[in-house]
Design an enzyme around this catalytic site. Sequence first.
Site, PDB file in Angstrom:
ATOM      1  N   GLU A 312       2.454  -2.102   6.032  1.00 49.30           N
ATOM      2  CA  GLU A 312       2.917  -2.962   4.838  1.00 49.30           C
ATOM      3  C   GLU A 312       4.415  -3.088   4.792  1.00 49.30           C
ATOM      4  OE1 GLU A 312       0.935  -0.435   1.714  1.00 49.30           O
ATOM      5  OE2 GLU A 312      -0.737  -1.801   1.784  1.00 49.30           O
ATOM      6  N   ASP A 386      -8.992   1.502   0.918  1.00 44.14           N
ATOM      7  CA  ASP A 386      -7.741   1.702   0.115  1.00 44.14           C
ATOM      8  C   ASP A 386      -8.252   2.320  -1.066  1.00 44.14           C
ATOM      9  OD1 ASP A 386      -5.305   2.606  -0.426  1.00 44.14           O
ATOM     10  OD2 ASP A 386      -4.660   0.512  -0.796  1.00 44.14           O
ATOM     11  N   GLU A 414      -4.853   4.801  -8.894  1.00 43.97           N
ATOM     12  CA  GLU A 414      -4.435   3.622  -8.713  1.00 43.97           C
ATOM     13  C   GLU A 414      -5.466   2.348  -8.795  1.00 43.97           C
ATOM     14  OE1 GLU A 414      -2.713   2.777  -4.660  1.00 43.97           O
ATOM     15  OE2 GLU A 414      -2.542   0.695  -5.110  1.00 43.97           O
TER      16      GLU A 414
HETATM   17  C1  GCU Z   1      -1.896   1.331  -1.162  1.00 46.07           C
HETATM   18  C2  GCU Z   1      -0.866   1.017  -2.375  1.00 46.07           C
HETATM   19  C3  GCU Z   1       0.710   1.147  -1.952  1.00 46.07           C
HETATM   20  C4  GCU Z   1       0.886   2.314  -0.877  1.00 46.07           C
HETATM   21  C5  GCU Z   1      -0.146   2.145   0.294  1.00 46.07           C
HETATM   22  C6  GCU Z   1      -0.199   3.495   1.169  1.00 46.07           C
HETATM   23  O1  GCU Z   1      -1.640  -0.058  -0.561  1.00 46.07           O
HETATM   24  O2  GCU Z   1      -1.033   0.032  -3.244  1.00 46.07           O
HETATM   25  O3  GCU Z   1       1.483   1.363  -3.202  1.00 46.07           O
HETATM   26  O4  GCU Z   1       2.279   2.363  -0.649  1.00 46.07           O
HETATM   27  O5  GCU Z   1      -1.455   2.307  -0.254  1.00 46.07           O
HETATM   28  O6  GCU Z   1      -0.849   4.174   1.001  1.00 46.07           O
HETATM   29  O7  GCU Z   1       0.980   3.410   2.028  1.00 46.07           O
END
Ligand code: GCU
Length: 721
Positions: A312, A386, A414
Amino acid sequence: MTCIKKNSLPLLALFFVISWTASAQKDYNLWLQYNKISNTQISSEYNAEIKGIVSLGNSETSKIWLNELELGLNAMLGNKVVVKSKLEDDNVIIVGSKSVLTSEIQKLVESDFEKINDEGFIIKSILVKNKKQLLITGKKDVSVLYGVYSFLRWLQMNKSIKNLNITDAPKTTIRILNHWDNLDRTVERGYAGFSLWNWQKLPEFIDQRYVDYARANASIGINGTVLTNVNANALILTPQYLEKVEALANVFRPYGIKVYLTARFSSPIEIGGLKTADPNDAAVANWWKEKAKEIYKKIPDFGGFLVKANSEGQPGPQNYGRDHVEGANMLADAVAPFGGVIMWRAFVYSEHDANDRAKQAYTEFQPYDGKFRDNVIVQVKNGAIDFQPREPFHPLFGAMPKTPLMMEFQITQEYLGFSTHLVYLPRLFQEVLDADTFQKGKGSTVVKVIDGSLNANKITGIAGVSNIGNDLNWTGHPFAQANWYGFGRLAWNPYLDSEVIADEWLRATFSNDENFIKPVKDMMMKSREAVVNYMTPLGLHHIMDTGHHYGPGPWVSNLTRPEWNPVYYHKADKNGIGFDRSKTGTNATAQYAPELQKLFDNLDTCPEKDLLWFHHVAWDYKLKNGQTLWNGMALKYQEGVNQVKEMQDTWNKTEKYVDKERFKEVQMLLEIQYKEAKWWRDACLLYFQQFSGKELPKGVEKPTQTLKYFESLKFPFAPGN
Ligand code: GCU
């Protein structure tokens, strides 16, 4: 007209302040309420069996256990327990670690010591010089502290202490909270206020909250905390911040809690003045070695680093053409001389990979098996996407026998209604832990991967993404405290039953009255299935509104990365709904052991709870109960709503067992949950109906709004984003 006398106003105000304080205190005190024991039989037993305390040792930890025993016993027994310096009378609680026990006492528990590891404890009724005493001991001071908390829990549950013979020891080595806390005190995916860590006032100002946080964690056996977000900021590694981290580590140490940090992979560039962060560059490796030295000088028991790399948008070894092994091993070498570990996350999926997102972590990490250094542990989320309300277990579990894997659960909700929905997560955690990977034949459960018993791994661990913030009650929802508690208990012993944990928590947090326990426990146990039903039944997943993940958004399709769009996950069309991950689809099922692959591939044998995770299924497909998929799905949504209604009914009957404030809080939160469960049902069914073209079956309430209305809802300030 009410007439208030001249002097009565301050008195009235005082009354409110006092009752507010007492009530607020309950919210704050978590599962350490130590309510006065109302069962007279039990309280007279305890008073007869506990005449005093003899505490041996004088470490900081021993001061904590003595304070805690005095606090707990005085409150529960309703009179002051005497602290003695010598063993003269009978019925004394003797507390101390192995090394300070007399040889006579040591002998009495010799065989018990053989049953426990360094963190385990013994609670045992013994006879010393013909006098009956109660011993709480362990090999280290912190194990004694664990024993003391366990003993107090026992009393909170009003169990008999006449003949105790308990040995207990944790089954994992790293039991850790992951705080996704930023340096500006916002918390990513946090729904309980701001971060506890007041970086601006540290290191000088030690908030009492830090102490109470450590105490709560120690009481459930948590022994580590990652203070910072996985989406890391390099500044935390600068001297300015490290002295703040040191101050926190000093608070946590006597409670047996080690501090860890997240390491931003590009730190050598951002704060080190280097031109690269290439793990194979000698200057980079050296920078990390020096950084580790600097940290360990301040914090000799520093735990190590948690790393999110090339995921990400986070920097990582791949930015330099290197792989995860090269990145992790370089960092592992830096902390190894000091006994540190690297927790390297396997949460990866790439915008350049058109493959099913659910397959990517396995595809990338499985070939690395056996290639990491001994002090690296790979941290794997419980499912391959997730933290959804339900996911099949992550296929990496059991598939990397030569690599220690630690579990990552998400305690913060979340994708499960934030801190407004009552969802008892240990139920979810247990489902994952109990799942059979079949990797070494039947019975190769995930829990055996995690505790290291399946593949004889040396380091083991369970991480939980924290749900803690600076809200008065720590977790936003009074029942979200149960998720913190339950996480800790499962990290200590992942074989524990979630129902047993719920029972403990309710008794320690609210009341021992069976008329309260039974229905409320039942409500907690059903709450996880309720959220699955009203959000993502039958294997649906990731259809939350995008970004903030608040509320339904199955229609979202306009985001640049395909796998960020809910339509990617449900694939609803005229023919049906669901993601074909079977051999006729993305073949993600092949990442599981052959037994499971076969089971999941076949529509007839695929568990219905995971149906739409693994298959694209026709709207008219017949479910096991004879209903069509469309009808069955609609009825599941309705069932979820009904379950929340039942939760409300249950809670409304508990008023006389719960203090006013918490009763009211939960009542209001359930009202929101009910409203939002209906929102989920209506929005999802109206949206999917466009594809199924079918009427809602009998028993499903008609939506009160249009699809257009639901699609128009926007939440620019949803928390945690
Ligand atoms: C999810 C979450 C993010 C977080 C990511 C992670 O995608 O929405 O906010 O950073 O998990 O676990 O790294």
